[in-house]
Design an enzyme around this catalytic site. Structure first.
Site, PDB file in Angstrom:
ATOM      1  CE  LYS A 136      -3.568   2.525   2.393  1.00 32.36           C
ATOM      2  NZ  LYS A 136      -4.569   2.632   3.444  1.00 32.36           N
ATOM      3  CD  GLU A 172       9.201  -6.069   7.154  1.00 32.62           C
ATOM      4  OE1 GLU A 172       8.989  -4.953   6.635  1.00 32.62           O
ATOM      5  OE2 GLU A 172       8.903  -6.336   8.333  1.00 32.62           O
ATOM      6  N   GLY A 198      -4.906  -1.776   4.488  1.00 36.75           N
ATOM      7  CA  GLY A 198      -4.110  -2.932   4.064  1.00 36.75           C
ATOM      8  C   GLY A 198      -4.820  -4.260   4.295  1.00 36.75           C
ATOM      9  NE  ARG A 199      -6.856  -3.844  10.356  1.00 36.24           N
ATOM     10  CZ  ARG A 199      -6.174  -2.716  10.486  1.00 36.24           C
ATOM     11  NH1 ARG A 199      -5.002  -2.578   9.906  1.00 36.24           N
ATOM     12  NH2 ARG A 199      -6.669  -1.717  11.194  1.00 36.24           N
ATOM     13  CD  GLU A 251      -2.299  -4.550  11.106  1.00 34.35           C
ATOM     14  OE1 GLU A 251      -1.076  -4.751  11.292  1.00 34.35           O
ATOM     15  OE2 GLU A 251      -2.784  -4.473   9.965  1.00 34.35           O
ATOM     16  CG  HIS A 276      -6.086 -36.537  15.692  1.00 41.93           C
ATOM     17  ND1 HIS A 276      -6.500 -37.731  16.241  1.00 41.93           N
ATOM     18  CD2 HIS A 276      -6.952 -36.274  14.677  1.00 41.93           C
ATOM     19  CE1 HIS A 276      -7.542 -38.188  15.561  1.00 41.93           C
ATOM     20  NE2 HIS A 276      -7.842 -37.319  14.612  1.00 41.93           N
ATOM     21  CE  LYS A 302       5.598  -1.160  10.245  1.00 38.59           C
ATOM     22  NZ  LYS A 302       4.636  -0.498   9.370  1.00 38.59           N
TER      23      LYS A 302
HETATM   24  O1  F6P Z   1       3.017  -3.031   9.772  1.00 40.80           O
HETATM   25  C1  F6P Z   1       1.655  -3.275   9.584  1.00 40.80           C
HETATM   26  C2  F6P Z   1       1.205  -2.965   8.187  1.00 40.80           C
HETATM   27  O2  F6P Z   1       1.152  -1.603   8.006  1.00 40.80           O
HETATM   28  C3  F6P Z   1      -0.125  -3.622   7.872  1.00 40.80           C
HETATM   29  O3  F6P Z   1      -1.190  -2.899   8.338  1.00 40.80           O
HETATM   30  C4  F6P Z   1      -0.047  -3.744   6.402  1.00 40.80           C
HETATM   31  O4  F6P Z   1      -0.994  -4.653   5.894  1.00 40.80           O
HETATM   32  C5  F6P Z   1       1.376  -4.202   6.223  1.00 40.80           C
HETATM   33  O5  F6P Z   1       2.096  -3.499   7.220  1.00 40.80           O
HETATM   34  C6  F6P Z   1       1.982  -3.966   4.874  1.00 40.80           C
HETATM   35  O6  F6P Z   1       1.999  -2.620   4.521  1.00 40.80           O
HETATM   36  P1  F6P Z   1       2.195  -2.175   3.032  1.00 40.80           P
HETATM   37  O7  F6P Z   1       1.093  -2.754   2.216  1.00 40.80           O
HETATM   38  O8  F6P Z   1       2.177  -0.675   3.036  1.00 40.80           O
HETATM   39  O9  F6P Z   1       3.526  -2.704   2.559  1.00 40.80           O
END
Ligand code: F6P
Length: 517
Positions: free
Chosen positions: A204, A210, A263-264, A349, A380, A490
């Site tokens: 987003k 990452e 995002g979610r 979240e 199980h 972060k």
């Molecule tokens: O760190 C949490 C978050 O901001 C989530 O809410 C989001 O889905 C994820 O990181 C990834 O963010 P982005 O889509 O901006 O890379």
């Protein structure tokens, strides 16, 4: 939240709820043998666009402790909390995310929003569809594989949908990579041929460390393996198109989505591009149609007739009135193996907060810890604790009437038998002279039965949980659409990287041991 909550009426509704007796499930069934009919909901959608025939899902809440009195009190709470106005604000583009001053327009992605939002979403979807179809037709050369790079909401939805819907056929073989641990990306590299691999970068913000690190490594992998124009093999899925262009993605391969889609909540936006690539646009649209059917239900039904709201009543009852700290989700279907992971982010979240939308301390526990897995495996492994442990854990069982496999029908019959048996056993319990062999029973569950676990049903399940999460937030007076709790870690990671920070002795020692700082 855009609602019009009345503090006194909310407090009075909670006081009523707290004063209600806790009837057992056995007593509730004895008092009302038609309880199952009264507490089962069905949400349906056309089996294909324009068809009169319908498919759907039924949700049986009868094995929860909601009494008629509790339902009436929750309906009073719903009114006091300003649910109708909050729901109107959600679909009407109101500011339901006050801390960030934003609307939450994920509903518009499937046609539930203001005309302007829906029009914008349709245009973006059409654009995505054109790119997906062009890729299928070879516009970017042969594309057999796609490495979809993203994290959190930019990965969990696509991973779930691809795992659920491509068991029989994938038009493109998609690997979703989220973790910064290079092992995750190496595993995808090992399964893909660089010559025929597309890289989809889903973020987003287009700044997540990452994702950007993984994306750079994926491009390097293409280049190291002789791909002439690695940049030409990249598609960006983002609400920050300028950043994607700046990073080097050609504008024609940047698929934007609105900033107001969280995002979610973004699977139905261009974040779903890898899913569409794998299942085709018709199936992607079927997923949207299933989600829209839930939105329509959620917008038009009131009180206990509204299934996601009723699910929120259960959640509130167990967390706030019975002290349950967790909720388990067990999918009796391999196709939904990733659903608990997806729901963890969506629910934790969104509603893992300690302050109200006005910034005041909350007056009770908020989101439960969502956890789970697949049945029958869980039986199980962890169900011992569900049946005889000291924690009271409401369980959601999710199953499909139609099987996903072509083997002996015994497989699916045994799967379904076990699913239903678990709910029955948790509720009934069993007496025994031997305490080790006794089951207390009176343990709650809700059962979701899908006619089939197809694209529409998956869309419906996801929208159901989005609306359930929203309804819970309204009942608790919190903002489900921000996530400031992820920021501090972060920031400290950056300080560790730069070595500039006031670290505690434990972290300092660990940094030294790990060779950091
Ligand atoms: O760190 C949490 C978050 O901001 C989530 O809410 C989001 O889905 C994820 O990181 C990834 O963010 P982005 O889509 O901006 O890379």
């Amino acid at each position: 939240m855009g609602g019009m909550a009345s503090g006194e009426a909310v407090a009075a509704a909670w006081a009523t709820l707290r004063g209600l007796p806790h009837a057992t499930l056995k007593d509730l069934f004895a008092a009302d043998p038609a309880r199952h009919e009264a507490l089962t909901r069905r949400i349906a959608w056309p089996i294909e666009p324009g068809s009169a025939a319908q498919a759907g899902m039924l949700i049986d809440f009868a094995k929860t402790h909601l009494s008629d009195q509790a339902l009436t009190a929750f309906e009073a709470l719903t009114e006091a909390a300003g649910f109708a106005a909050a729901r109107e604000a959600l679909f009407g583009g109101g500011i339901v995310n006050p801390t960030e001053g934003r609307a939450a327009t994920h509903g518009a992605l499937r046609g539930s929003g203001t005309p302007a939002q829906v029009e914008e979403a349709e245009a973006l979807l059409a654009r995505m569809g054109m790119l997906v179809e062009a890729i299928h037709e070879g516009a970017l050369g042969e594309v057999k594989h796609c490495i979809a790079i993203g994290i959190g909401g930019s990965a969990l939805g696509p991973a779930l949908a691809i795992d659920a819907l491509t068991r029989d056929l994938a038009l493109v073989d998609v690997h979703v990579v989220s973790n910064i641990d290079g092992l995750a990306l190496e595993q995808a590299f090992a399964a893909c041929d660089p010559e025929t691999t597309l890289i989809a970068v889903a973020s987003k913000t287009f700044t997540t460390i990452e994702t950007m690190t993984n994306a750079a490594s994926a491009l390097k992998w293409l280049a190291d393996n002789g791909v002439e124009d690695p940049g030409g093999r990249v598609v960006a899925l983002t609400a920050a198109p300028d950043k994607a262009v700046e990073w080097g993605v050609d504008e024609t391969r940047v698929l934007p989505f609105p900033e107001s889609v969280g995002g979610r909540y973004s699977l139905f936006s261009s974040i779903g591009f890898p899913v569409a690539l794998a299942i085709g646009m018709d199936e992607f649209r079927a997923m949207l149609a299933g989600a829209k059917a839930v939105d329509d239900h959620f917008r038009s039904e009131e009180g206990r007739a509204n299934a996601p709201l009723l699910a929120a009543f259960c959640d509130q009852y167990y967390t706030r009135l019975r002290g349950c700290q967790t909720r388990a989700v067990f999918a009796y279907d391999e196709r939904l193996a990733l659903l608990p992971d997806y729901l963890q982010q969506l629910e934790m979240e969104s509603n893992g907060k300690s302050v109200t939308a006005e910034g005041k301390p909350v007056d009770g526990p908020t989101a439960a810890v969502t956890w789970g897995g697949v049945g029958t495996d869980g039986q199980h492994a962890v169900f011992q604790l569900l049946h005889q442990g000291t924690h009271l854990i409401p369980v959601d069982f999710i199953a499909s009437i139609a099987p996903g496999d072509d083997l002996d029908p015994a497989h699916h019959r045994i799967l379904l038998m076990n699913c239903l048996a678990q709910g029955a056993a948790l509720m009934a319990g069993k007496t025994s002279d031997d305490p080790a062999r006794a089951y207390s029973g009176d343990r709650p569950s809700t059962t979701f039965l899908l006619d089939d676990c197809d694209a529409a049903a998956l869309g419906a399940l996801i929208a159901f949980h989005e609306q359930r999460t929203f309804a819970n937030a309204v009942l608790m007076g919190i903002n489900p659409f921000d996530q400031f709790g992820v920021e501090l870690g972060k920031a400290i990671a950056k300080q560790i990287e730069s070595g500039e920070g006031d670290f505690d002795p434990s972290t300092k020692a660990l940094m030294a041991a790990a060779g950091l700082g």
